[in-house]
Structure formats: structure tokens, C-alpha cells
Scaffold this active site. Structure first.
Site, PDB file in Angstrom:
ATOM      1  CE1 TYR A  87      -4.037   1.971   0.204  1.00 29.76           C
ATOM      2  CE2 TYR A  87      -2.612   3.441   1.444  1.00 29.76           C
ATOM      3  CZ  TYR A  87      -3.780   3.212   0.745  1.00 29.76           C
ATOM      4  OH  TYR A  87      -4.679   4.231   0.559  1.00 29.76           O
ATOM      5  CG  ASN A 165      -5.717   7.052   5.919  1.00 21.38           C
ATOM      6  OD1 ASN A 165      -6.044   5.897   6.170  1.00 21.38           O
ATOM      7  ND2 ASN A 165      -6.313   7.757   4.973  1.00 21.38           N
ATOM      8  CD  GLN A 210       9.470  12.757  11.066  1.00 21.45           C
ATOM      9  OE1 GLN A 210      10.547  12.996  10.540  1.00 21.45           O
ATOM     10  NE2 GLN A 210       8.810  11.649  10.818  1.00 21.45           N
ATOM     11  CG  HIS A 213       5.787  12.831   7.722  1.00 22.38           C
ATOM     12  ND1 HIS A 213       5.762  12.074   6.577  1.00 22.38           N
ATOM     13  CD2 HIS A 213       7.079  12.987   8.054  1.00 22.38           C
ATOM     14  CE1 HIS A 213       7.001  11.765   6.234  1.00 22.38           C
ATOM     15  NE2 HIS A 213       7.822  12.308   7.101  1.00 22.38           N
ATOM     16  CD  GLU A 241       8.230   6.948  12.107  1.00 25.50           C
ATOM     17  OE1 GLU A 241       8.019   6.468  10.977  1.00 25.50           O
ATOM     18  OE2 GLU A 241       7.646   7.966  12.535  1.00 25.50           O
ATOM     19  CG  HIS A 242      12.261   9.124  12.312  1.00 28.95           C
ATOM     20  ND1 HIS A 242      10.903   9.293  12.121  1.00 28.95           N
ATOM     21  CD2 HIS A 242      12.727   8.507  11.198  1.00 28.95           C
ATOM     22  CE1 HIS A 242      10.565   8.801  10.941  1.00 28.95           C
ATOM     23  NE2 HIS A 242      11.650   8.322  10.363  1.00 28.95           N
ATOM     24  CG  ASP A 275      12.416  10.244   5.625  1.00 33.04           C
ATOM     25  OD1 ASP A 275      12.432   9.219   6.328  1.00 33.04           O
ATOM     26  OD2 ASP A 275      11.969  11.341   6.020  1.00 33.04           O
ATOM     27  CG  HIS A 334       2.663 -36.733  21.415  1.00 32.08           C
ATOM     28  ND1 HIS A 334       1.296 -36.550  21.386  1.00 32.08           N
ATOM     29  CD2 HIS A 334       3.208 -35.612  20.856  1.00 32.08           C
ATOM     30  CE1 HIS A 334       1.009 -35.368  20.858  1.00 32.08           C
ATOM     31  NE2 HIS A 334       2.168 -34.782  20.522  1.00 32.08           N
TER      32      HIS A 334
END
Length: 340
Positions: A87, A165, A210, A213, A241-242, A275, A334
Site C-alpha cells: 500500500y 492513514n 517531520q 507529515h 520512530e526516529h 527517507d 505421542h
């Protein structure tokens, strides 16, 4: 059931008919193969793809083989997934590269892309440069449902990857009970750990980048104020995340970071370079998930298979162990299964 849940279930039950109805309702356009359009910076895109390919090729795990005991051999081999659905958010050709190229390096046989109709032309053009020919102008939860369950025109895939999203993420989580996903991607995050000597202008540049975004992006500075241990502990708790490390102690701190999707060390290590150009993968965990998982990598598109070979002598050697443990656990079949 949420609206996203209704869409997913409807596509699952009625296939292309539901896919068409929801696509028209949400985007005003029927699902269709995306037509390539001009506007892709070919040289830059191929440079990024080459860097991604080089870095991810090094990530291939080694196949293993070991004789555990005489007559008992185990092997573990990594094999590519058969199919992957990617996606791509509207117009984000770099996201396509970051997801598709590792899949190609891994050896995935079928790579299908879905992206919202607006901007689908540039994504299709980028896909063509990468050698991909299955790109759908189809966005949101309907695309995720088609990937997960398949329709008459879009066969199902084995795994869904790529950010989106909140509605796309909700759809991914809903279908994850029946198809693998990479990770749910929340709002973008950046934390700057500013130690002694940190350049405040660099911190501002990183936060501003950032923030592009979206309004829900998480942008934060943690000031050391002479106490690096406290600052590092605060960052570790956030698991961003960063993470950007600035100041005289940036290099020393880099190897101590445990919880972060990606770490950028020093004033020249711009997150935007990661990025768009370095080849490292920017599809990263958000929402504190970096405490337990990492970002997209070659292993995302591989799966390990364990193979076991026993000889008659090997089975006889293991029989007492099997019989003893099967007796404790109340599994007589078994124990009987190793008496052959």
C-alpha cells in the site's frame, strides 16, 4: 462494527462488486490499473532504489544445518513469500521503493501495488522503472480488503506492507487475523536528544521536516541539561520512530540506544536523507512499538522453514526422551508414535 469494518467485510463477501461501489463512494473512481504519468525524477528514484538494493541484499539471513545428535539433523532455510501487497499513500514514490525493492531482493514472485487514484500516475511510473506492472488506482480500506481476501480482479496476497492513514491502519489490523501485515503505522514521530553542544538550529530543521507529515506528527526535543542518563532514559521510554542525537556525546550514546526505530547520529545525519537517499528503510515502528519490533527489512519478505531428518538410529536415541515427556503431559499417542 466501524465503517472500516463494514467496508472490509463487504469486500470480503461481495468481491469486485463491493470494491467498485466503495471505490466510487470514497474516491469517485472505479478500481482500475493505474496509468503511468510524467513527473517522476527518474535519476533520483533509481539512485534510491540502488542504495536500498545494496543495503537490503546484505540483510539476508544465513541458512543453517546442524547434526544435533548422531542420526538427528536439523536445517533452517529462508524462503521468499510468494506474494506481497504494497500500500502506497498518495504520490509517495519513495515509499514504493522502500517496500518493493526489498521484496524484489528477497525474491517475492508477485508484487501488487495499490495507491489512491489521485497521484496514482506517478506511483505507476515509478513502479514501471522498478519493473513492476501490477499497480491499482485504489485506496483506503477497500484496497486492504482486496489484498487480504482477494476479488475476481485482484487475487489475495500472503502479506500486506506499507504505511497509511488511520483508516488504512485500522483495516490492516482487522485483516491481520487472516493475512500477515508488517506493522501498523501511526503518526510520524521524531525525538531529538539535545546534549551539551547541540545545535538548536539543526533540531528545528528536523522537527519542521517531520511536521510535514501531518498535524498529528509527534515532534519533541529532550534536553540533557547536563544529565545524559536521565535524558537517555526518557528517550528509551518514548521508543520513538526516529531519534536524532545531537551534541558532543552523540557518538558515545549511539551504541547505547535500545528503543528506537532508527537512530541518526550527529548534525549531518539528517532524517530526510534516510527517507530519500541512504538506502536504510524508513518504514519504522511507531507508538512505542520500537520497544519490541524493528522496521521493514529483507526478513519482512522471507519466512524460515525448519526441516528435520531422523534415521532409525536417531529416532531410537530420542525415544526415551519422548516417552518420558509424553507420559508427564498425558500424551500416550505421542509416545506410541516413536515406537516404530
Amino acid at each position: 462494527m466501524t465503517d472500516v469494518g463494514r467496508i472490509v467485510e463487504d469486500v470480503r463477501e461481495r468481491g469486485d462488486v463491493a470494491l467498485r461501489e466503495w471505490a466510487l463512494r470514497l474516491d469517485g473512481i472505479e478500481p482500475r490499473p493505474a496509468e503511468p504519468e510524467d513527473g517522476v525524477p527518474e535519476k533520483a528514484l533509481l539512485a534510491l532504489a540502488a542504495a536500498v538494493r545494496r543495503w537490503h541484499a546484505l540483510q539476508r539471513p544465513a541458512d543453517l544445518k546442524l547434526e544435533i545428535a548422531p542420526g538427528v539433523e536439523l536445517s533452517r532455510r529462508w524462503i521468499p513469500l510468494a506474494s506481497v501487497g504494497i500500500y502506497v499513500p498518495r504520490g509517495l514514490v519513495s515509499t514504493l521503493v522502500m517496500c518493493a525493492v526489498p521484496a524484489q531482493v528477497a525474491g517475492v514472485e508477485r508484487i501488487v501495488v495499490a495507491t489512491p487514484p489521485a497521484g496514482s500516475g506517478v506511483v505507476a511510473a515509478a513502479a514501471r522503472l522498478l519493473g513492476l506492472d501490477e499497480v491499482w488506482a485504489l485506496g483506503g480500506p477497500p484496497a486492504i480488503a482486496a489484498f487480504a481476501y482477494g476479488t475476481e480482479s485482484i487475487p489475495r496476497v500472503d502479506k500486506i506492507v506499507g504505511p497509511g492513514n488511520a483508516y488504512v491502519n485500522e483495516a490492516k489490523l482487522l485483516v491481520s487475523r487472516e493475512v500477515a501485515i508488517d506493522l501498523p503505522a501511526g503518526p510520524s514521530e521524531i525525538v531529538v536528544l539535545a546534549g551539551d553542544g547541540a545545535d538548536e538550529s539543526i533540531a528545528r530543521l528536523e522537527l519542521a521536516a517531520q511536521a510535514e507529515h501531518g498535524p498529528d506528527a509527534v515532534c519533541r526535543v529532550v534536553e540533557a541539561d547536563g544529565d545524559l542518563e536521565r535524558a537517555l532514559a526518557e528517550v528509551e521510554a518514548l521508543a520513538p520512530e526516529h531519534l536524532v542525537l545531537l551534541g558532543h556525546d552523540a557518538e558515545a550514546l549511539a551504541d547505547r540506544v535500545r528503543n528506537a526505530g532508527a537512530v541518526f547520529v550527529g548534525p549531518w545525519s539528517a532524517v530526510a536523507a534516510g527517507d530519500y537517499a541512504t538506502g536504510a528503510n524508513p518504514v519504522l515502528p511507531t507508538g512505542g512499538r520500537a520497544r519490541a519490533v524493528g522496521g521493514l527489512g529483507l526478513e519482512t519478505f522471507l519466512k524460515p522453514v525448519t526441516v528435520q531428518h531422523l534415521t532409525a538410529e536417531g529416532l531410537a536415541r530420542l525415544r526415551p526422551t519422548v516417552e518420558a515427556l509424553a507420559a508427564v503431559e498425558g500424551m500416550p499417542a505421542h509416545a506410541e508414535a516413536v515406537r516404530r
